[in-house]
Design a protein around this motif. Structure first.
Motif, short mmCIF file in Angstrom:
data_model
loop_
_atom_site.label_atom_id
_atom_site.label_comp_id
_atom_site.label_asym_id
_atom_site.label_seq_id
_atom_site.Cartn_x
_atom_site.Cartn_y
_atom_site.Cartn_z
N ARG A 114 6.17 -0.11 35.29
CA ARG A 114 5.51 0.19 36.55
C ARG A 114 4.36 -0.76 36.88
O ARG A 114 3.76 -0.64 37.95
N ILE A 115 4.03 -1.68 35.98
CA ILE A 115 2.97 -2.63 36.32
C ILE A 115 3.61 -3.90 36.87
O ILE A 115 4.80 -4.15 36.65
N PRO A 116 2.85 -4.72 37.62
CA PRO A 116 3.43 -5.94 38.22
C PRO A 116 4.11 -6.83 37.16
O PRO A 116 3.65 -6.93 36.02
N THR A 117 5.17 -7.49 37.58
CA THR A 117 6.01 -8.28 36.67
C THR A 117 5.23 -9.30 35.86
O THR A 117 5.38 -9.37 34.64
N ALA A 118 4.40 -10.10 36.52
CA ALA A 118 3.66 -11.15 35.80
C ALA A 118 2.71 -10.53 34.77
O ALA A 118 2.57 -11.04 33.66
N GLN A 119 2.09 -9.41 35.14
CA GLN A 119 1.19 -8.74 34.20
C GLN A 119 1.99 -8.15 33.03
O GLN A 119 1.56 -8.24 31.88
N VAL A 161 1.32 -9.14 29.18
CA VAL A 161 0.96 -8.13 28.18
C VAL A 161 2.01 -8.11 27.06
O VAL A 161 1.66 -8.09 25.87
N TYR A 162 3.27 -8.14 27.43
CA TYR A 162 4.35 -8.14 26.44
C TYR A 162 4.25 -9.39 25.54
O TYR A 162 4.33 -9.30 24.32
N GLY A 163 4.03 -10.54 26.17
CA GLY A 163 3.92 -11.78 25.41
C GLY A 163 2.74 -11.78 24.45
O GLY A 163 2.84 -12.21 23.31
N LYS A 221 -4.82 -15.36 31.47
CA LYS A 221 -5.83 -14.44 30.93
C LYS A 221 -6.08 -13.28 31.89
O LYS A 221 -6.23 -12.13 31.47
N SER A 222 -6.10 -13.57 33.19
CA SER A 222 -6.26 -12.51 34.19
C SER A 222 -5.08 -11.56 34.18
O SER A 222 -5.25 -10.35 34.29
N PHE A 223 -3.86 -12.11 34.07
CA PHE A 223 -2.67 -11.27 34.00
C PHE A 223 -2.78 -10.29 32.83
O PHE A 223 -2.45 -9.11 32.96
N LEU A 268 -3.40 -4.91 31.18
CA LEU A 268 -3.87 -3.86 30.28
C LEU A 268 -4.54 -2.73 31.07
O LEU A 268 -4.36 -1.55 30.77
N LYS A 269 -5.32 -3.13 32.08
CA LYS A 269 -6.00 -2.13 32.92
C LYS A 269 -4.97 -1.25 33.64
O LYS A 269 -5.08 -0.03 33.65
N HIS A 270 -3.96 -1.89 34.24
CA HIS A 270 -2.92 -1.13 34.94
C HIS A 270 -2.08 -0.30 33.98
O HIS A 270 -1.69 0.82 34.31
#
Length: 195
Positions: free
Chosen positions: A132-137, A141-143, A166-168, A173-175
């Motif tokens: 449910r979080i944006p694809t790039a994020q 996070v997964y990476g 880094k922003s992603f 993580l926040k989302h």
């Protein structure tokens, strides 16, 4: 032999100037050489082929950085291949250790069915929250946390600037936390747990 070395150096110079023909010639002459090194280091044909591809992508981007005074094209390619393979093997070792940690964490205790259900629900909720979080994020996070890639490795993999990656990760993580909390998880000293 010296003629071959001079030809390889010339291909690199031309590839550094943008010549696809020179790059293809270099690839044709040295792909098997790079593949053999990668295969010997990884023991896997598939991994070796993937690494060979990565090495030549790097060669295409960095062809202009080759300095014939510092060594032969073969030596330059061998160093690049060895470095890529060592990075890959370290990453694979970290991923395996992480998989074992996750497996132990989500492995049901002998006490039974209730704990097994809770662990599978929590894993399912995590997976759903990630979706449910944006694809790039999600990719960042997964990476960073599953594949255990450094931010620099992620930037290369995602073909994005380091600051953007880094922003992603930070916003991802926040989302993710918001999604988990919305699904009934509460923050705790361990980062998150079922209520």
């Amino acid at each position: 032999m010296d003629g071959d070395r001079e030809q390889a150096a010339e291909w690199l110079r031309e590839a550094g100037g943008g010549s696809l023909h020179a790059f293809e010639a270099l690839y044709g002459a040295y792909a098997e050489f790079v593949l053999r090194i990668a295969l010997k280091m990884t023991g896997s044909r598939q991994d070796a082929e993937d690494l060979c591809h990565e090495v030549f992508l790097e060669v295409w981007r960095q062809a202009a950085s080759y300095d014939a005074a510092r060594g032969s094209v073969e030596a330059w390619l061998a160093v690049k291949t060895r470095t890529r393979c060592l990075d890959f093997l370290r990453r694979r070792q970290r991923q395996e250790a992480r998989r074992q940690q996750l497996s132990a964490r989500f492995e049901p205790a002998a006490a039974g069915v209730e704990e097994e259900a809770l662990s599978s629900i929590s894993f399912a909720q995590l997976r759903e929250a990630l979706e449910r979080i944006p694809t790039a994020q999600r990719q960042a996070v997964y990476g960073a946390y599953v594949e255990e890639l450094s931010h620099s490795e992620l930037a290369r993999k995602m073909n994005r600037p380091l600051g953007t990656v880094k922003s992603f990760v930070r916003y991802g993580l926040k989302h993710l936390r918001r999604q988990l909390e919305g699904g009934g998880w509460k923050s705790g000293p361990e980062g998150g747990r079922m209520p």
